[in-house]
Design a protein around this motif. Sequence first.
Motif: not given
Length: 243
Positions: A174-191
């Motif tokens: 689940i720690t990796m899932i949280r890291a992946i969620n952060k990547k999704a956050g990075t994607y949304l903020v950047a775009k």
Amino acid sequence: MADKKTSDDGAVEKTGQWVAGLAEKVMVNGVGPITGSVTWAEDRLSRRQGANYREPGDDERLSPEDMKDDIDAVVARLIKESVAAAGTQGFVTGLGGLLTAGVTIPANVAASVAINMRMAGAIAHLRGWDIGDPHVRTVAMMLAIGMSTQTVLAAFGVKVGQKIGEQMIKKIPITMIRAINKKAGTYLVAKYGTRRAAITLAKGVPILGGFVGGAVDAGATAFIGRATDKALRGDTLRAEEPK
């Protein structure tokens, strides 16, 4: 400079938490005027099958493979309904206002994301994936915000041309899932984190960049729906070799 970085990191983390929470709300329970993914998908499947319909868990319910023609038709309908919703400005504006507290994502973008998440969750469910599991929801969430199958697989450490099954996805910490969620956050903020970013994306990326106007929202939803269905057919997530 350090303060700016800290502020950006905070926005990314908050947006990652927001998008993961939104996926759970939309896919499992529904939000505002839209019902959850499973409820919606099953309603449309029951209308398609009529007296032959069996609820999930019923011993007489057919497998997704044995219902392929019905599921193909229902998925097409779900995409069509989602495209119509995404292209309706009043609906998008009203829904977006319910979703954006605490994040820098514009309301119309948030509404489009929610519409696409419900669609992705419904498609995943009909194709036999368990969206009650947070790992599976993360896959559907990433596809719903416009990330390619290759990008999703890369986030899970899978190389292009390889594949990963649902049971393997569920074993990811689940720690990796949280890291992946952060990547999704990075994607949304950047775009989409600012109006300027959203407009720039709309001009530069005709398919996925259209979260500014309703007509382009609808085009993005149609593209995401087809891509999600292609990615989730069968029991593995697989990216094709680039041509």
